[in-house]
Enzyme design. Sequence first.
Site, PDB file in Angstrom:
ATOM      1  N   CYS A 140       0.837  -1.203   0.000  1.00  0.00           N
ATOM      2  CA  CYS A 140       0.000   0.000   0.000  1.00  0.00           C
ATOM      3  C   CYS A 140       0.871   1.251   0.000  1.00  0.00           C
ATOM      4  CB  CYS A 140      -0.946   0.001   1.203  1.00  0.00           C
ATOM      5  SG  CYS A 140      -2.057   1.427   1.213  1.00  0.00           S
ATOM      6  N   CYS A 143      -0.524   4.139   2.069  1.00  0.00           N
ATOM      7  CA  CYS A 143      -0.364   3.957   3.515  1.00  0.00           C
ATOM      8  C   CYS A 143       1.091   4.175   3.939  1.00  0.00           C
ATOM      9  CB  CYS A 143      -0.741   2.543   3.948  1.00  0.00           C
ATOM     10  SG  CYS A 143      -2.229   1.896   3.191  1.00  0.00           S
ATOM     11  N   ASP A 144       2.021   3.612   3.178  1.00  0.00           N
ATOM     12  CA  ASP A 144       3.392   3.502   3.670  1.00  0.00           C
ATOM     13  C   ASP A 144       4.419   4.345   2.913  1.00  0.00           C
ATOM     14  OD1 ASP A 144       2.549   1.682   5.583  1.00  0.00           O
ATOM     15  OD2 ASP A 144       2.732   0.001   4.206  1.00  0.00           O
TER      16      ASP A 144
END
Length: 316
Positions: A140, A143-144
């Site tokens: 992701c 997300c990261d």
Amino acid sequence: MSTTPEHVKCLIIGSGPAGYSAAIYAARADMKPVLYEGPLPGGQLTQTTEVENYPGYPDGRTGPEMMEDLKKQALRFETDVRHGWVTKVDFSGPVHKVWVDDTKEVHADTVIISTGANAKWLGLPNEIRLRDSGGGVTACAVCDGFFYRGQTVALVGAGDSACEEATYLAKLCPKVYMLVRKDEFRASKAMVHRVENTPNIEVLFNTEVKDVIGADKVEGLTIVNNKTRVESRLDVTGLFLAIGHKPATDIFQGWLDMDEQGYIKHKPDSTHTNLPGVFVAGDAADKVYRQAITSAGTGCMAALDAERWLAAQGRH
Ligand code: NDP
């Protein structure tokens, strides 16, 4: 011993942000929800480390901690949270039948499906090891990606997600290698143009990852050109996978309308599926956004839809 199936007003299948958000809303509306956690209690977020983009957590929170918080909140309003995996359903009648762990039969007036989706991985031992230890392998970028700003990273995949995530990463990272196993993209032309117009993305066609190098953190990749068979090392500190997701919806095949990949279809601006009293929330229906916050939002919608549907039937 009685074999009469248990009857519940609201059954929630799955325990990610969608399931717990649905539970919080349904419980506060006195629907006495029963939630089955499924095979991965807490969902995909339990496989991630830091979550910094969920509103309300100014200092971030780990995925597992966040899911514990959501569970506590659902329990506070007396959601009946149970271990167990729904293995079969029969949605042929007005009362929806589900079987838990192939044995226990439960009948429900309303069902909220929040079974999520699973990211696909290459399956290399060092990829999985570094994924599980938070060592720089993730599926992701949104997300990261932030944790890799200023670093050189690689992303595998050639679909719309891969193109979208590569361009996202290119805003944070000076160099993004995009590893494409064929000699062409699968993504739409518009997405490919975006990649081609981003100077710090370098696309390596006919390229596969053979191994991930690094003891505790990703230090590089062994890549191979599948035409020439030439192997080389790529120095990167992060590996992003964007090779697709699989929604966890197999048990609903034949009952619910789905797209060709198995994502459950819902009516526009609602969480209603094609069957009355059956609702869907979270990644089981979402191949575009896939965020904890969007998932939680649709969980809330599903509980409200279920409550209103029951009220319209004169059953709540
Ligand atoms: P897709 O299934 O479309 O693409 C997966 C990609 O990963 C393909 O390019 C495939 O390669 C590659 N791949 C699969 N397995 C491997 C492997 N083992 N090694 C290397 N590469 C691999 O998934 P997406 O997540 O990109 O998209 C899913 C759906 O969501 C699509 O319908 C897409 O259009 C949609 N979507 C739409 C968006 C938008 O409109 N903004 C954004 C994101 C997704 P190959 O081509 O060689 O098979």
